[in-house]
Write a protein that holds these residues in place. Structure first.
Motif, mmCIF file in Angstrom:
data_model
loop_
_atom_site.group_PDB
_atom_site.id
_atom_site.type_symbol
_atom_site.label_atom_id
_atom_site.label_comp_id
_atom_site.label_asym_id
_atom_site.label_seq_id
_atom_site.Cartn_x
_atom_site.Cartn_y
_atom_site.Cartn_z
ATOM 1 N N LYS A 176 1.725 2.472 -1.145
ATOM 2 C CA LYS A 176 0.921 3.044 -2.220
ATOM 3 C C LYS A 176 0.111 1.933 -2.891
ATOM 4 O O LYS A 176 0.668 0.926 -3.312
ATOM 5 N N SER B 288 -4.172 5.352 -3.385
ATOM 6 C CA SER B 288 -3.992 5.594 -1.955
ATOM 7 C C SER B 288 -2.500 5.794 -1.735
ATOM 8 O O SER B 288 -1.727 4.843 -1.808
ATOM 9 N N PRO B 289 -2.087 7.029 -1.471
ATOM 10 C CA PRO B 289 -0.660 7.286 -1.301
ATOM 11 C C PRO B 289 -0.092 6.735 0.004
ATOM 12 O O PRO B 289 1.110 6.543 0.122
ATOM 13 N N ASP B 290 -0.973 6.474 0.965
ATOM 14 C CA ASP B 290 -0.505 6.041 2.273
ATOM 15 C C ASP B 290 -1.131 4.729 2.744
ATOM 16 O O ASP B 290 -0.919 4.300 3.866
ATOM 17 N N GLN C 74 -4.130 4.334 3.423
ATOM 18 C CA GLN C 74 -5.246 4.631 4.316
ATOM 19 C C GLN C 74 -6.365 5.406 3.650
ATOM 20 O O GLN C 74 -7.528 5.185 3.953
#
Length: 130
Positions: free
Chosen positions: A2, A18-20, A22
């Protein structure tokens, strides 16, 4: 991983998440009521969202040289690094506001406002169903 993106300003601080690691999504805009308030608000986001890295926009001049705001943002980065306990990276932010404005205008031309209104309508309907 994150990641929290920060567009530091004297009156407003823009946040993206950005939780991932990406994909980045708009998160919120903080109305700055002083340096301490801004830092505490960012710290709350980092803790609540489990942020593992922060990226802070660095305002450099169009010629690539430091602007008057550059040294201030470097100080903010150092403070954030100490307070948050997560890595803080600096990223050249030249023309990001210009690009963001252009994208927003294009999205409005394509009907994004209508799509947002549809989301609100649907969410209100779904909320009434429970």
């Amino acid at each position: 991983m994150k990641v929290l993106g920060i567009d530091w300003g004297e009156r407003r601080v823009g946040l993206a998440i950005s939780p991932d690691g990406q994909w980045a999504f708009p998160w919120k805009i903080l109305e700055v009521r002083g340096f301490t308030h801004a830092i505490e608000s960012i710290q709350q986001v980092v803790v609540t969202e489990g942020i593992e890295r922060v990226v802070l926009g660095l305002p450099v001049g169009m010629d690539g040289k430091d602007s008057p705001q550059t040294s201030r943002v470097r100080e903010v980065a150092a403070d954030l690094q100490d307070i948050l306990g997560v890595p803080v990276d600096l990223m050249d932010e030249r023309l990001t506001s210009v690009e963001a404005t252009r994208r927003r205008q294009e999205a409005e031309k394509r009907g994004a406002v209508d799509a947002d209104a549809a989301v609100l309508i649907l969410q209100a309907y779904l909320s009434q169903q429970t």
